[in-house]
Design a protein around this motif. Sequence first.
Motif, PDB file in Angstrom:
ATOM      1  N   SER A 196      31.571  73.326  81.798  1.00 48.67           N
ATOM      2  CA  SER A 196      31.771  72.011  82.407  1.00 48.67           C
ATOM      3  C   SER A 196      30.516  71.155  82.289  1.00 48.67           C
ATOM      4  N   ILE A 197      29.351  71.768  82.437  1.00 50.20           N
ATOM      5  CA  ILE A 197      28.094  71.026  82.322  1.00 50.20           C
ATOM      6  C   ILE A 197      27.883  70.544  80.889  1.00 50.20           C
ATOM      7  N   ILE A 198      28.266  71.359  79.916  1.00 50.00           N
ATOM      8  CA  ILE A 198      28.162  70.952  78.514  1.00 50.00           C
ATOM      9  C   ILE A 198      29.014  69.704  78.265  1.00 50.00           C
ATOM     10  N   GLY A 222      29.322  65.012  65.581  1.00 52.70           N
ATOM     11  CA  GLY A 222      28.769  66.069  64.738  1.00 52.70           C
ATOM     12  C   GLY A 222      27.498  66.652  65.325  1.00 52.70           C
ATOM     13  N   VAL A 223      26.650  65.805  65.900  1.00 54.84           N
ATOM     14  CA  VAL A 223      25.407  66.281  66.519  1.00 54.84           C
ATOM     15  C   VAL A 223      25.723  67.173  67.715  1.00 54.84           C
ATOM     16  N   HIS A 224      26.684  66.755  68.537  1.00 54.60           N
ATOM     17  CA  HIS A 224      27.029  67.566  69.705  1.00 54.60           C
ATOM     18  C   HIS A 224      27.707  68.871  69.306  1.00 54.60           C
ATOM     19  N   ALA A 225      28.495  68.838  68.255  1.00 51.30           N
ATOM     20  CA  ALA A 225      29.098  70.083  67.763  1.00 51.30           C
ATOM     21  C   ALA A 225      28.010  71.052  67.309  1.00 51.30           C
ATOM     22  N   CYS A 277      24.743  75.874  68.036  1.00 47.65           N
ATOM     23  CA  CYS A 277      23.416  76.494  68.138  1.00 47.65           C
ATOM     24  C   CYS A 277      23.224  77.184  69.489  1.00 47.65           C
ATOM     25  N   THR A 278      23.785  76.584  70.533  1.00 49.95           N
ATOM     26  CA  THR A 278      23.667  77.163  71.869  1.00 49.95           C
ATOM     27  C   THR A 278      24.261  78.562  71.915  1.00 49.95           C
ATOM     28  N   LEU A 283      16.401  67.874  71.919  1.00 47.06           N
ATOM     29  CA  LEU A 283      15.656  67.966  70.662  1.00 47.06           C
ATOM     30  C   LEU A 283      16.460  67.396  69.493  1.00 47.06           C
ATOM     31  N   PHE A 284      17.756  67.704  69.442  1.00 48.11           N
ATOM     32  CA  PHE A 284      18.593  67.234  68.337  1.00 48.11           C
ATOM     33  C   PHE A 284      18.842  65.735  68.419  1.00 48.11           C
ATOM     34  N   LYS A 285      18.874  65.192  69.644  1.00 49.69           N
ATOM     35  CA  LYS A 285      19.022  63.742  69.773  1.00 49.69           C
ATOM     36  C   LYS A 285      17.821  63.035  69.147  1.00 49.69           C
ATOM     37  N   ILE A 286      16.626  63.609  69.307  1.00 48.58           N
ATOM     38  CA  ILE A 286      15.413  63.020  68.748  1.00 48.58           C
ATOM     39  C   ILE A 286      15.323  63.270  67.246  1.00 48.58           C
TER      40      ILE A 286
END
Length: 350
Positions: A21-23, A306-309, A314-315, A291-294
């Motif tokens: 849920s937090i994700i 795509g970035v969130h996927a 990775c998580t 980190l990926f947002k940056i």
Amino acid sequence: MNNWSIFSKYRNQIFGLASLSIIVYHLTKDIETYHIHGTWATFSSVYQTWIGACGVDWFLFLSGMGLFFSLHKNPNIISFFKRRIHRLLIPYILIGITYWILYDLVLNHSSLLAFMSDVCFVMIFTPTHHIQFWYVCFVIVAYCMYPLLFSLCNGKHESRKLWIGFGLILSSIYVLSQYNYYMYYHTHVFFTRFMIFYIGCICAHKIYQKESICTFDSLLFTLGIPLKILYETLPLVYSPILYRFVECFWALSLLYLIIYFMKHLKTSQFLEFCGKWSLEIYMLHISYRLLFKILIYDQTQIPFVGVHALVIACTFLSIPIYNEIQTQLFHIYRKEKCIFPTICDIYKNS
């Protein structure tokens, strides 16, 4: 569902659902931040209104319950703190400090002092990105104060004393907001969460004793429904205290509903897995997300989804790697622990 023990039975699955849920909540926050339109914006609006960050509240409610179980089974305070510190510090050292190294020293070229302040949670009192690990700081404070709460839970008239304490907490937050708004504004996310954690402490004794859920108990889990409906429909002036109060009881109502459905569904191995690694999933997700947002979203043309996927992939792919590192560190620790007494004996005999 007429017995408090149901919360203990489905504890791991709820932890797993809370982490997922937090994700999703963080996904909706980024949809809002980056002004993503269309269906995603509609989904974000609905999710933030009716689910929001309730996953964090479920975490804290179950944490209050779990600490009671831990201390009740082994009332030795030193042993209690050792177990809790072990559970918290290993994930933070392996994940949290790695993140701060990458963020502060590699990406931002910050000073060593700034890096150390982040690692030690000094920056928890700023409204910037540093508040992301507020949960870890919160848990440390909760561990320190829990022996006192535990003594209240086991004394005479424990429910009455605990509910009086709940009123004092709410009153203290209000006083802070009125007389030191600057501090309140920078810490309200941290301090207002004590309400749901405290309710978890109140209910822990009932869960442990497997008491029946009475009419008053049912009111605790249904109060959030009218409060939430009124808050969302009436034109109220936004107040962080009122919002957190409503969300606290709304999260309890959702939790009660979720457990009701879990009772009629088969055990989910995926939720069990997420529950087992819930803290690690939380910390890994936060680290990869920022980190990926940056590194990716702000620097490339890769779509937002795509970035969130990639963050989610990775998580979960990092969990086996983390587990292997943790296992190896544990083996090294055990070897050194075995070798050290032997060395001492040799030294004494020489």
